[in-house]
Scaffold this active site. Structure first.
Site, PDB file in Angstrom:
ATOM      1  CG  HIS A   1     -32.302  34.339-135.601  1.00 40.53           C
ATOM      2  ND1 HIS A   1     -31.686  34.893-136.698  1.00 40.53           N
ATOM      3  CD2 HIS A   1     -31.486  34.602-134.546  1.00 40.53           C
ATOM      4  CE1 HIS A   1     -30.541  35.453-136.332  1.00 40.53           C
ATOM      5  NE2 HIS A   1     -30.405  35.298-135.027  1.00 40.53           N
TER       6      HIS A   1
ATOM      7  CB  CYS B   1     -24.048  34.104-133.850  1.00 42.88           C
ATOM      8  SG  CYS B   1     -24.718  33.857-135.502  1.00 42.88           S
TER       9      CYS B   1
ATOM     10  CG  ASP C   1     -33.389  33.375-128.455  1.00 47.27           C
ATOM     11  OD1 ASP C   1     -33.319  32.235-128.937  1.00 47.27           O
ATOM     12  OD2 ASP C   1     -32.464  34.203-128.521  1.00 47.27           O
TER      13      ASP C   1
END
Length: 446
Positions: free
Chosen positions: A10, A42, A280
């Site tokens: 992402h 997700c 992340d």
């Protein structure tokens, strides 16, 4: 300008697209361990549960699209060593084992996260799987076809969604977590209890407040999960315990949090001026407390990746931090939260108060008027809003985005009580429920 990007999910995808658009003269080189990019993990539970029929829909970019932007894509390449001070890196082609050295002027680190895998006895048995990427999702679907008893370890969002998907597929499902309730990071007990009841009504075994001790196996395959309180048959185990940042490569070269998350400033710049980090793999400013914390969310990652690229050569765009805003749908429960829960605030020693509204979301003269529960957590002294949680059998979750903005802008309950919201009987009441939850505390205080 030579720009090296390590990792492309992402944050990486967002950073690469923005870099290519903003710096057309730049030579952008991307190193990615996997054979795909930009997979929306997700959506794995939706894929496993058959809601999403084609997993290709969970990809929003591809190496080919990146190459069209003039980006040099090196898929299935692993960066094995890096010297940030001297702007050099070593990379290995995972297909040919060829190794070479490269240089960079600017480095964007978007290496993401990886599931936490404790060293349980028997963890190497077959059919104990992770749930993170595209390959994991395909393996889970394939293995689940022949599985009867599935144990999911970890009661966060990913684990909860998988439990629902497996149960609806007719599997016998057990959910194990060392906490005494599900989704404790995101929600207070009054919001998690109805979801737990829904699981139990459908035959899901909740093994909460239990610690995994070991896995047992037969012929190399997992056959049971043993906790400190019980033993559960298992043909398939999914580990959803949590995530850790993928930053071992940069240890000792960049400042990090205790868990290894790279510290960045408001412009996504790491402790070295030529290094940006996003997603992340790094820390983020958590506005309810003002602390740098680790919150791995796709929304944070995409936003941070874009900001990192904008500030590659000079500071142009400042991050506003995060509230950790998130949402989930499990069966008939539509739930969203932002900021601190009451439990989390109390664990931090904060002096907080709460206001909970249980009401119908629109007038009862309408054909239907489903109930909602809305809870707001705020500082007892200043009345500054710190968090909010919302649940209903219909989708009212966008209201939590409004509460996120309230926290972002340090609004108080007294201000929320009189904010201007529209009224239309199809959607709400003359006093919007966001007003009403704050107004009742104003009446108590005045």
């Amino acid at each position: 300008m030579k720009v090296a990007v390590i990792g492309c999910t992402h944050a990486g995808t967002a950073a690469i697209v923005e870099t290519a658009k903003r710096y057309p003269e730049a030579e952008i080189t991307v190193y990615e361990r996997n054979d795909n990019i930009s997979f929306l993990s997700c959506g794995i539970a939706l894929y496993v549960g058959g809601v999403v029929k084609d997993a290709q829909g969970l990809f929003y970019s591809s190496p080919e699209k990146m190459k069209e932007l003039g980006v040099k894509m090196h898929m299935l390449h692993d960066v094995t060593d890096i010297d940030i001070e001297n702007h050099t890196l070593h990379v290995r082609d995972l297909q040919t084992d060829e190794q070479r050295e490269d240089t960079f002027d600017k480095l964007i680190i978007t290496t993401g996260s990886w599931p936490i895998v404790p060293k349980f006895e028997g963890v190497d048995l077959n059919n104990i799987l992770l749930c993170k990427n595209y390959n994991h999702s395909n393996t889970i679907i394939e293995k689940a076809k022949d599985a009867t008893n599935i144990v999911v370890i970890g009661a966060g969002y990913i684990g909860i969604e998988l439990v629902e998907a497996f149960e609806e597929s007719g599997k016998h499902v057990t959910l194990v977590d060392m906490e005494d309730r599900i989704m404790p990071k995101y929600l207070d007990p009054e919001f998690t209890a109805p979801v737990e009841a829904s699981f139990q009504e459908r035959g899901v075994k909740l093994a909460l407040g239990e610690k995994v001790e070991r896995f047992e196996g037969t012929d190399g395959n997992v056959s049971a999960v043993v906790t400190n309180k019980g033993r559960y048959d298992a043909d398939l185990v999914i580990l959803c315990i949590g995530f850790k940042p993928n930053t071992e490569l940069f240890q000792g070269q960049l400042e990090m949090l205790d868990n290894g998350a790279i510290k960045v400033d408001a412009y996504m710049r790491a402790s070295h001026p030529d290094v940006m980090a996003a997603g992340d793999c790094c820390s983020v400013l958590y506005n309810p407390t003002g602390e740098q914390v680790y919150i791995p969310l796709a929304t944070n990652a995409v936003r941070m990746g874009t900001i990192a690229a904008c500030n590659l050569t000079e500071n142009r765009m400042r991050s506003l931090g995060t509230q950790g805003t998130s949402g989930i749908k499990i069966y008939e429960h539509h739930i969203a939260s932002t900021g601190l829960t009451e439990a989390a605030a109390e664990q931090l020693g904060m002096n907080v108060a709460t206001s909970t509204l249980v009401d119908t979301y629109r007038p009862t003269f309408m054909p239907t008027a489903e109930p909602l529960t809305l809870k707001v957590v705020y500082e007892a002294d200043t009345r500054r809003i710190l968090g909010a949680q919302l649940a209903s059998t219909i989708d009212l979750t966008p209201a939590i985005n409004t509460m996120s903005v309230c926290i972002q802008n340090n609004m108080t309950m007294d201000e929320l009580a009189v904010v201007d919201f529209f009224f239309q009987p199809h959607f709400n009441k003359p006093w919007n429920y966001l007003n009403a939850v704050a107004l009742q505390t104003w009446n108590e205080a005045h």
